[in-house]
Scaffold this active site. Structure first.
Site, PDB file in Angstrom:
ATOM      1  N   HIS A  22      -3.475   5.949   3.882  1.00 10.58           N
ATOM      2  CA  HIS A  22      -4.255   4.856   3.299  1.00 10.58           C
ATOM      3  C   HIS A  22      -3.805   3.503   3.823  1.00 10.58           C
ATOM      4  CE1 HIS A  22      -5.760   2.226  -0.002  1.00 10.58           C
ATOM      5  NE2 HIS A  22      -6.726   3.130  -0.097  1.00 10.58           N
TER       6      HIS A  22
ATOM      7  N   SER B 152     -11.096  -0.242  -0.696  1.00 11.73           N
ATOM      8  CA  SER B 152      -9.782  -0.351  -0.051  1.00 11.73           C
ATOM      9  C   SER B 152      -9.903  -0.842   1.381  1.00 11.73           C
ATOM     10  CB  SER B 152      -9.083   1.012  -0.037  1.00 11.73           C
ATOM     11  OG  SER B 152      -8.479   1.293  -1.261  1.00 11.73           O
TER      12      SER B 152
ATOM     13  N   ASP C 116       0.831  -1.200   0.000  1.00  9.22           N
ATOM     14  CA  ASP C 116       0.000   0.000   0.000  1.00  9.22           C
ATOM     15  C   ASP C 116       0.866   1.251   0.000  1.00  9.22           C
ATOM     16  OD1 ASP C 116      -2.345   1.820   0.914  1.00  9.22           O
ATOM     17  OD2 ASP C 116      -3.255  -0.164   0.739  1.00  9.22           O
TER      18      ASP C 116
ATOM     19  N   ASN D 107     -13.363   1.229  -7.068  1.00 10.19           N
ATOM     20  CA  ASN D 107     -14.420   2.160  -6.691  1.00 10.19           C
ATOM     21  C   ASN D 107     -15.096   2.855  -7.876  1.00 10.19           C
ATOM     22  OD1 ASN D 107     -13.780   1.643  -4.007  1.00 10.19           O
ATOM     23  ND2 ASN D 107     -12.311   3.327  -3.911  1.00 10.19           N
TER      24      ASN D 107
END
Length: 421
Positions: A122, A282, A73, A217
């Protein structure tokens, strides 16, 4: 610092992390409408995504101890108290090039952190959903709070990550003995079976590593689309669900979707301190990765020979279904952590529709009597005739006897013969 919003993807097959999507305004502590960090306060109550889980049942066998989960990530910040004991910093890696400072010299700060610096927040949220340790003052905790996080920094707010660096990150996770790999990133550029990314995924699956990836998304239009690495065979692709167990409006649908998990107003850790809530697939993927970590702890491959495919099948088979079968929007259903971990059914290679209601036993065959034959009918009529004739004979005989006696009594009276008493 605020969480990065969606940005345009770069060329050469970039990997865009599934950035937060405002499905609806998320409740935050500072009232700004954005997920900011570090947070001065903690979110006290238990988040809705965890209210679905009975922890006593979920953790009756394991909390994920001994399982290593690679988070590929934007890095994982270890300053947050809930993550510092969960992260194996020495096993991390950073695949982004060091930046240059104002003098033109390279700033090696990022390259030497081993993936433990997260300037976006994130990856820190992703890691928290999987393995955040309990902390006084908050009801938030990771689903596998004794699992270990391998922090691998491969992307940033500029979407600098590419498919080739993701492939390297996967190989690093394999080398660091990961049991589960979480990838909350995706690219819509087609990836053939001979691509570097596809080969890296196969190498992980061959090592019986459970690979979990977000579906993406971009599903507002409801059109089916494949995203990678989620769409690779063997990868558990995760869509987002809301509080009603329905697909979140932004969640990317597709035939490759395996399951759905909470992705709206999802609470997790942020760099520095505290927690905030965010939206996106996510944050659905690590919810499932946490369940996979618990299953891998319960069924270690070295002892049980449960394959990665069987772990995936257990998660899919025990999901809460709205239809009896696979759905392009939520896959096999919304993940049920407790049922997945406590189900003691034998392992299976793939999910399948639930069996229908048992068939009712066939009724006993009744013998049907035919109508009587003409001979039987004649015999029945003859019997009736004999019975009636006998009855008539008896009646006539009786009547004659009565009349005879009456005449005799009348004759005696006329002749003056007294009646016998």
């Amino acid at each position: 610092m605020t969480t990065a919003t969606a940005v345009a993807a770069l060329a050469l097959a970039p990997c865009a992390y599934a950035s937060p999507v405002p499905a609806r305004p998320a409740p935050v502590l500072d009232g700004s409408g954005e997920c900011t960090f570090p947070m001065k306060k903690q979110i006290e109550g238990r988040p809705w995504s965890l209210q679905r889980v009975l922890f006593d049942e979920l953790w009756q066998d394991t909390k994920g101890k001994g399982v290593r989960v690679a988070v590929i990530d934007t890095g994982v910040d270890i300053a947050n108290p809930q993550l510092k004991p969960a992260v194996d910093a020495k096993s991390g890696a950073d695949y982004l090039k060091p930046e240059k400072d104002a003098s033109g010299e390279q700033n090696d700060k990022r390259g030497k952190t081993g993936g433990t610096v997260d300037e976006v927040g994130h990856g820190t949220k992703v890691a928290g959903i999987i393995a955040a340790r309990p902390r006084a003052g908050t009801g938030f905790v990771g689903l596998a709070p004794e699992a270990t996080i391998i922090p691998i920094r491969q992307n940033d707010e500029k979407n600098s990550g590419k498919t080739d660096t993701m492939a390297k990150a996967i190989d690093h996770a394999i080398a660091q003995h990961a049991d589960v790999i979480n990838i909350s990133q995706d690219t819509t550029e087609p990836q053939g079976p001979e691509s570097d990314l596809a080969k890296a995924v196969r190498r992980a699956l061959d090592k019986q590593i459970v690979v979990v990836a977000s579906a993406g998304n971009d599903g507002m239009d409801g059109k089916l689309k494949e995203t990678y690495p989620a769409a690779f065979p063997g990868v558990l692709a995760v869509a987002s669900s809301d509080r009603n167990n329905e697909r979140a409006v932004f969640s990317q649908p597709g035939t490759f979707v395996g399951v759905a998990a909470p992705g709206v107003d999802v609470v997790s850790t942020v760099p520095g301190n505290g927690q905030c809530s965010d939206n996106g697939t996510s944050f659905s993927a690590p919810y499932v990765a946490g369940v996979a970590a618990l299953l891998r702890a319960k069924y270690p491959y070295a002892k049980t020979k449960w394959t990665a495919a069987q772990i995936v099948a257990r998660i899919e088979q025990t999901a809460e279904r709205s239809v009896n079968g696979h759905d392009n929007f939520v896959g096999w259903g919304v993940v049920d952590p407790v049922r997945a971990v406590t189900d003691d059914s034998p392992p299976q290679a793939a999910a399948h529709p639930d069996p229908g209601p048992p068939k009712a036993a066939a009724p006993d065959v009744a013998e049907l009597a035919l109508s009587e034959t003409p001979q039987e009918r004649n015999e029945r009529y003859a019997t009736y005739a004999l019975g009636i004739a006998a009855l008539l004979v008896a009646v006539v005989a009786g009547t004659a006897t009565v009349l005879r006696d009456a005449r005799r009594r009348g004759a005696r009276r006329m002749n003056g013969v007294p009646e016998r008493s």
